[in-house]
Design an enzyme around this catalytic site. Structure first.
Site, short mmCIF file in Angstrom:
data_model
loop_
_atom_site.label_atom_id
_atom_site.label_comp_id
_atom_site.label_asym_id
_atom_site.label_seq_id
_atom_site.Cartn_x
_atom_site.Cartn_y
_atom_site.Cartn_z
CE LYS A 104 -3.02 2.92 2.60
NZ LYS A 104 -3.29 3.41 3.96
N GLY A 192 -10.72 8.56 7.09
CA GLY A 192 -11.83 9.46 7.38
C GLY A 192 -13.07 8.81 7.95
CG ASN A 213 -5.38 1.98 12.33
OD1 ASN A 213 -4.19 2.13 12.19
ND2 ASN A 213 -5.87 1.41 13.42
#
Length: 264
Positions: A104, A192, A213
């Site tokens: 990522k 977000g 997360n």
């Protein structure tokens, strides 16, 4: 009757869960594992700079708690502010994980906003793809940037819903919708999400998945929130596939107004 929908496919592998969770901010690795199990996620992302995957031999490793044969470990470049730094971290991750090249990519612009540096992100993506990495890339909600990253060869585009850790949910849904409608690779909203309804909205918009997360790790009860997120992602995806009714500015009776069995 159980509803069976298509699996999410990333790098040729099928995933039943469309939820990806991070490993930061948990109390310890044991709580990380418990949240992962409760979430039903099959992929977990790890900041190579911050979480020990074995690079620190004398410290406890996340891999002592999470089996890489059972879950996909997605190393990320969190904390990188240049393309060069991000590429270096990805190469370190590949060494740690026995040559695995699924990563990522995130290249941040500054420490205050944690917004992606688009110029450096594109530069890093070009290098990594040429080097054989399978890049899932964190980016802004700009549809043109998303398309450019797709053209480069990134295998998943990960636009933010709102700033990292903000919990504001989707702030620019029309940009996200535009990205989804014009994509030929998976779109996974990253950053977000604050609560279960945010995750459900993301999936109802047609996104292929969602990564989070802080929303789980910093909840009052992370394990319970992980379970809630699992249900939200599933229900949102099912609602998108089912097809919502169109929005109207006027009422529409749910039962016939003519042909009543009982006359007044």
């Amino acid at each position: 009757m159980e509803v069976k929908l298509k699996e999410l496919i990333i790098d040729g592998k099928e995933y039943h869960s469309r939820l990806i969770i991070g490993t930061g901010k948990y109390r310890d690795f044991q709580q990380t594992k418990e949240a992962l199990v409760a979430s039903g996620a099959e992929m977990i992302t790890v900041a190579v700079r911050r979480v020990n995957l074995g690079q620190a031999k004398d410290e406890q490793s996340l891999l002592e708690f999470i089996d890489p044969k059972q879950f996909t470990i997605l190393p990320n470049t969190a904390g990188c502010y240049s393309a060069e730094d991000a590429v270096r971290v990805c190469n370190i991750a590949a060494e740690i994980l026995d040559g695995e090249k699924l990563v990522k990519l995130e290249v941040l612009g500054d420490e205050k906003t944690l917004y992606p540096n688009v110029v450096e992100t594109i530069k890093a993506a070009e290098t990594l793809v040429k080097d054989g990495f399978k890049v899932m890339v964190y980016t802004t909600d700009d549809p043109l940037v998303a398309k450019e990253l797709e053209k480069i060869g990134c295998i998943a585009i990960m636009p933010l819903a709102s700033p990292i850790g903000s919990g504001l949910g989707v702030q620019n849904r029309y940009n996200i919708l535009s990205i989804v409608e014009n994509a030929s690779t998976p779109i996974i909203v990253d950053a977000g999400v604050g609560t279960a309804s945010d995750a459900s909205i993301v999936m109802e918009m047609g996104c292929d998945g969602v990564l989070m997360n802080t929303a789980i790790a910093c909840a009052k009860d992370p394990i319970l929130m992980a379970s809630a997120m699992k249900k939200a992602v599933e229900s949102g995806h099912e609602a998108f596939k089912a097809g919502r009714i169109p929005k109207k500015k006027y009422a529409s009776a749910s039962s016939p107004i003519e042909g009543n069995f009982i006359d007044e």
